[in-house]
Motif scaffolding. Sequence first.
Motif, short mmCIF file in Angstrom:
data_model
loop_
_atom_site.label_atom_id
_atom_site.label_comp_id
_atom_site.label_asym_id
_atom_site.label_seq_id
_atom_site.Cartn_x
_atom_site.Cartn_y
_atom_site.Cartn_z
N THR A 122 4.18 5.94 -5.29
CA THR A 122 4.31 6.08 -6.74
C THR A 122 3.07 6.70 -7.38
O THR A 122 3.01 6.87 -8.59
CB THR A 122 4.60 4.71 -7.40
OG1 THR A 122 3.55 3.80 -7.06
CG2 THR A 122 5.94 4.15 -6.96
N GLY A 123 2.07 7.03 -6.55
CA GLY A 123 0.86 7.67 -7.06
C GLY A 123 0.02 6.76 -7.93
O GLY A 123 -0.66 7.24 -8.84
N GLN A 150 0.83 -1.20 0.00
CA GLN A 150 0.00 0.00 0.00
C GLN A 150 0.87 1.26 0.00
O GLN A 150 0.58 2.21 -0.73
CB GLN A 150 -0.91 -0.01 1.22
CG GLN A 150 -1.83 1.18 1.30
CD GLN A 150 -2.72 1.15 2.54
OE1 GLN A 150 -2.42 0.48 3.52
NE2 GLN A 150 -3.81 1.89 2.49
N ALA A 151 1.94 1.25 0.78
CA ALA A 151 2.83 2.42 0.84
C ALA A 151 3.56 2.62 -0.49
O ALA A 151 3.72 3.76 -0.95
CB ALA A 151 3.82 2.28 1.99
N VAL A 152 4.00 1.54 -1.13
CA VAL A 152 4.67 1.66 -2.44
C VAL A 152 3.69 2.21 -3.47
O VAL A 152 4.03 3.12 -4.25
CB VAL A 152 5.26 0.30 -2.90
CG1 VAL A 152 5.70 0.36 -4.36
CG2 VAL A 152 6.43 -0.11 -2.01
N GLY A 163 -3.41 10.71 -6.22
CA GLY A 163 -1.97 10.90 -6.44
C GLY A 163 -1.12 10.34 -5.32
O GLY A 163 -1.41 9.29 -4.75
N ILE A 164 -0.06 11.06 -4.99
CA ILE A 164 0.91 10.61 -3.99
C ILE A 164 0.28 10.66 -2.60
O ILE A 164 -0.14 11.72 -2.14
CB ILE A 164 2.18 11.51 -4.02
CG1 ILE A 164 2.78 11.58 -5.42
CG2 ILE A 164 3.19 11.05 -2.98
CD1 ILE A 164 3.34 10.29 -5.94
N THR A 165 0.20 9.52 -1.95
CA THR A 165 -0.39 9.44 -0.61
C THR A 165 0.61 8.99 0.45
O THR A 165 0.30 9.04 1.64
CB THR A 165 -1.58 8.47 -0.59
OG1 THR A 165 -1.12 7.16 -1.01
CG2 THR A 165 -2.71 8.94 -1.51
N HIS A 166 1.77 8.51 0.03
CA HIS A 166 2.80 8.02 0.94
C HIS A 166 4.16 8.52 0.46
O HIS A 166 4.32 8.90 -0.69
CB HIS A 166 2.83 6.49 0.98
CG HIS A 166 1.63 5.86 1.61
ND1 HIS A 166 0.40 5.81 0.99
CD2 HIS A 166 1.48 5.26 2.81
CE1 HIS A 166 -0.45 5.19 1.78
NE2 HIS A 166 0.17 4.86 2.89
#
Length: 149
Positions: free
Chosen positions: A77-78, A71-73, A85-88
């Motif tokens: 990478t959006g 989930q973080a990857v 979009g970018i969440t992490h």
Amino acid sequence: MPSPPGALPSLSPSAPSSSPSSPSSSSSSGGLWDSVDGLHAWLDAHGAVDGREALLLRILKLSEEVGEVAQAVIGATGQNPRKGGITHSWDDVGAELCDVALTALVALRSLTPDAGEVFTRHVAKVAARSLGGDAGAAGQERRAAPPSR
């Protein structure tokens, strides 16, 4: 210069902040296993189940943690347009990887009280198989070399 949002981090090896023989890295190893033992004891004291079921659930917990890495990857990478979009960040990915490693070590400790010795022996076998006879020196060379671009 910081990477643009969603850019992959450099996968080049970098020099560690301390050498393997420095006091901070030696004591952190003991501190790691003290923390693993403490977390294991805390889980035993506060778990809803015990025995074999607790062990199996701790092993299954790894799947949940690996899913959080994914989930973080995806967020870094959006790749989830629904979330905008970018969440992490890649720091989030690193933190999730640490959670996976810690969860695995606690599960190993749940399997055996000698988790530190079992893990150290296993790492030595994998390093010897992968890096050859001079595994320790090969690791030192890589850490000492500047990152390649």
